[in-house]
Scaffold this active site. Structure first.
Site, PDB file in Angstrom:
ATOM      1  N   TYR A   1      25.369  50.884  86.068  1.00  0.00           N
ATOM      2  CA  TYR A   1      26.393  51.830  85.424  1.00  0.00           C
ATOM      3  C   TYR A   1      25.933  52.982  84.967  1.00  0.00           C
ATOM      4  O   TYR A   1      26.183  54.150  85.247  1.00  0.00           O
ATOM      5  CB  TYR A   1      27.275  51.161  84.455  1.00  0.00           C
ATOM      6  CG  TYR A   1      28.495  50.529  85.513  1.00  0.00           C
ATOM      7  CD1 TYR A   1      29.641  51.012  85.280  1.00  0.00           C
ATOM      8  CD2 TYR A   1      28.093  48.881  85.913  1.00  0.00           C
ATOM      9  CE1 TYR A   1      30.737  50.338  86.064  1.00  0.00           C
ATOM     10  CE2 TYR A   1      29.323  48.384  86.300  1.00  0.00           C
ATOM     11  CZ  TYR A   1      30.701  49.053  86.576  1.00  0.00           C
ATOM     12  OH  TYR A   1      31.606  48.269  87.249  1.00  0.00           O
TER      13      TYR A   1
ATOM     14  N   TYR B   1      23.224  58.241  85.449  1.00  0.00           N
ATOM     15  CA  TYR B   1      23.551  59.022  84.342  1.00  0.00           C
ATOM     16  C   TYR B   1      21.992  59.436  83.896  1.00  0.00           C
ATOM     17  O   TYR B   1      21.833  60.614  83.432  1.00  0.00           O
ATOM     18  CB  TYR B   1      24.403  58.800  83.216  1.00  0.00           C
ATOM     19  CG  TYR B   1      25.759  58.625  83.771  1.00  0.00           C
ATOM     20  CD1 TYR B   1      26.720  59.666  84.168  1.00  0.00           C
ATOM     21  CD2 TYR B   1      26.356  57.217  84.098  1.00  0.00           C
ATOM     22  CE1 TYR B   1      27.908  59.479  84.653  1.00  0.00           C
ATOM     23  CE2 TYR B   1      27.670  57.125  84.697  1.00  0.00           C
ATOM     24  CZ  TYR B   1      28.290  58.313  85.087  1.00  0.00           C
ATOM     25  OH  TYR B   1      29.525  57.974  85.468  1.00  0.00           O
TER      26      TYR B   1
END
Length: 634
Positions: free
Chosen positions: A410, A414
């Site tokens: 997840y 980023y």
């Protein structure tokens, strides 16, 4: 038809006028056409830099010349009035006027003026009959006056939080006075002021770019073209400097290329990315061992913090980040009161209009999930939580199902997006629709954004000290022959990149620093230019035993000049264009002055360096025993 130019923009082969256009008969002075043009010109003068004025002129002209608006002149004038109002707010808040924003020399002059004012305000007449208490009170009083002056200039002052804590809670006034004396030295130093003013310049110009609509997915996402170009130039200059320097051991037996050392350190983006991934993987494995679950949160600021919103309050990304930090602090305080610990990682990244938002991967016990999410949601929505779209856009919480994917998966995107885009090359950016690559483009813009606003992109919550992790990985197995079993186990975990085991051996994810079995060992290393004691890392400390991981000391020197090395005793922490000559000191080879003419420059000659690519001339000369540098455009 009649037109009046209110500005010009460069095109190939010349300049193109930015014009206001009106048809007959409305183009005559009787209909106020000339007055409208003069009004626009006067308002444009209030906007700093030619580039920003040119852009504002184009926006005004587009509205004025509209053929679809009911009253284009009124629309254009309202736009200009609101724009100039926002620009004035930004410039008024800045310690720099329009001229100082654009010229290095003016900022240098202002830095000297501010330092001189502080020097005059800080003059103290100590009487030999004074007691220690009286002298201490005098230092505190002088600091208060200087701090008030400095805060009026740049909204902050050195050691002010320490001073405020003392005034609220009390403490040892003598220890405080020692710290404030160092702060006073900073406020009376023109170099300190110059660094602060240059930082203010960077943020003010970027804020102006944002408020003029030059930072968005259509123009330049995340950061302005100006910020991106300056960031690229800084990276290029950094690499050039790295290639020109080397490290030499004190005994002269070992020499290392600084560029190679850089590649092997966490300053290298790829090594930094890998280390972050190893740590996050360790966090996940540790959480699984403890029966914890993972939740992925996304938190966004209210619409008034977004430059592309009609509610925009002219906040900077720095101020928006401060708001998010404050709300997070409230949530953590609430959770701490009810003994609900969490640990994990926070990633800060910009929306396309430069407004920061957070992604958080947090681990907690299953029974703590609801109360944790409730606290985070409550403070995320505390301000303007009832505005349209807030429920969908301001806060999301996603439970991570291990059977469908790992928690690391997840957050990995980023992390890569905000470092070097490795392993996500070609993927689409949700904000802009553009593709990531690891050389330039979106990743470069994100880096420019973080650099310009000085926003910390990655922050770990809980876990174990990465400083200890890095330091023990420097050790060699033979160094631990006489060490404790715990230290050897910690070394083995770090050496084999087993961060979950490292967390366990360091006391767990929630252990206090004082409870950790190993601490970084530092020794005094003299004083810096402000009289503040410097600390140098020598290794690790466990039960009063020190494991030395740094057995050699190195001096930094130019590859082509070995007679005057940089070192910790020789101002190695000074910027490359800022060296001083003190009594008994050796000259630092930091200047970009050719060796064969350096003596002439030291005797007063001026040296000019022409950069054809940047189209600048840089002037170097010695003034008041300090090398000064000023660049002007060709």
């Amino acid at each position: 038809m009649r037109s009046i130019a209110i500005g010009h923009e460069p095109i190939k082969g010349g300049l193109k006028p930015i014009e206001l256009i009106r048809p007959v008969p409305f183009c005559s002075p009787a209909f106020g056409f000339d007055k409208a043009a003069e009004y626009a010109k006067e308002q444009l003068k209030k906007i700093p830099t030619t580039y920003l004025r040119r852009h504002a002129a184009k926006l005004y002209a587009a509205r004025f010349n509209s053929t679809t608006a009911k009253n284009p002149e009124k629309s254009a004038n309202i736009f200009m009035r609101e724009l100039v109002k926002r620009v004035d707010q930004i410039v008024t808040r800045s310690p720099l006027n329009i001229t100082e924003l654009q010229r290095d020399k003016r900022r240098k002059d202002k830095a000297k003026q501010l330092a001189l004012i502080c020097q005059q305000m800080g003059i103290v007449d100590f009487d030999k009959s004074m007691t220690l208490e009286q002298a201490t009170a005098l230092v505190i009083s002088k600091y208060q006056k200087l701090a008030e002056f400095t805060i009026n200039q740049i909204d902050t002052a050195p050691a002010y939080s320490t001073y405020e804590a003392f005034m609220k809670k009390g403490g040892n006034p003598e220890i405080l006075a020692d710290k404030l004396e160092i702060a006073i030295r900073r406020m009376t130093c023109d170099k300190w002021w110059q660094r602060k003013l240059n930082r203010a310049r960077d943020m003010t110009l970027e804020h102006l770019n944002i408020t003029l609509g030059l930072v968005n997915k259509k123009k330049s996402p995340y950061a302005s073209l100006q910020a991106v170009n300056e960031f690229k130039y800084a990276k290029k200059s950094q690499q050039k400097w790295l290639d020109s320097m080397q490290l030499e051991s004190d005994d002269g037996e070992t020499t290392l290329d600084l560029a190679e050392v850089f590649k092997g350190s966490v300053s290298n983006p790829e090594i930094r990315r890998v280390e972050l991934m190893v740590r996050i993987r360790g966090y996940e494995e540790y959480a699984q061992e403890q029966g914890m679950k993972a939740v992925f949160y996304t938190i966004t600021a209210p619409s008034k913090y977004h430059a592309n919103s009609k509610k925009y309050n002219n906040a900077t990304p720095k101020e928006t980040q401060a708001f998010l930090v404050n709300q997070w602090a409230k949530a953590r305080a609430e959770l701490n009161k009810i003994d609900v610990p969490v640990f994990g990682v926070r990633v800060v990244e910009p929306h396309h209009d430069a407004t920061p938002h957070w992604h958080m991967l947090l681990f907690m016990l299953p029974e703590h999930e609801q109360v944790t999410t409730k606290a985070l949601r409550g403070y995320a929505m505390q301000i303007d939580g009832d505005e349209k779209g807030a429920e969908q856009a301001r806060f999301t919480a996603e439970n991570i199902d291990p059977s469908k994917g790992s928690a690391v998966g997840y957050i990995a995107k980023y992390i890569s997006k905000n470092i070097n885009a490795n392993h996500i090359e070609g993927e689409k950016d949700n904000e802009t629709g553009g593709e990531f690559n690891n050389e330039n483009g979106l990743v470069l813009n994100v880096g420019a954004w973080a650099s310009r606003w000085r926003i910390r992109q990655f922050q770990f919550v809980g876990g174990a000290s990465v400083g200890v992790w890095r330091e023990i990985r420097r050790a060699k197995p033979e160094m631990l022959d006489k060490s404790t079993d715990v230290l050897r186990e910690i070394f083995s975990a770090a050496d084999n990149s087993q961060f979950a085991q490292f967390i366990n051996l360091m006391g767990g994810a929630f252990a206090k620093r004082s409870e950790r079995p190993i601490q970084i060992s530092r020794v005094a290393d003299g004083l810096n230019e402000y009289g503040e004691e410097k600390k140098r890392v020598v290794g690790l400390e466990s039960c009063s035993n020190v494991l030395k991981t740094r057995l050699m000391r190195f001096a930094l020197k130019k590859r082509s000049d070995s007679d005057a090395p940089w070192s910790t005793e020789n101002n190695c922490n000074h910027p490359a264009n800022d060296w001083q000559i003190g009594a008994g000191d050796r000259l630092n080879p930091i200047a970009f002055i050719p060796k064969e003419i350096r003596n002439n420059v030291l005797r007063g000659a001026t040296y000019y360096e022409v950069d054809e690519q940047l189209k600048t001339i840089t002037e170097f000369k010695v003034k008041n025993n300090q090398l000064t540098q000023e660049s002007i455009g060709l």
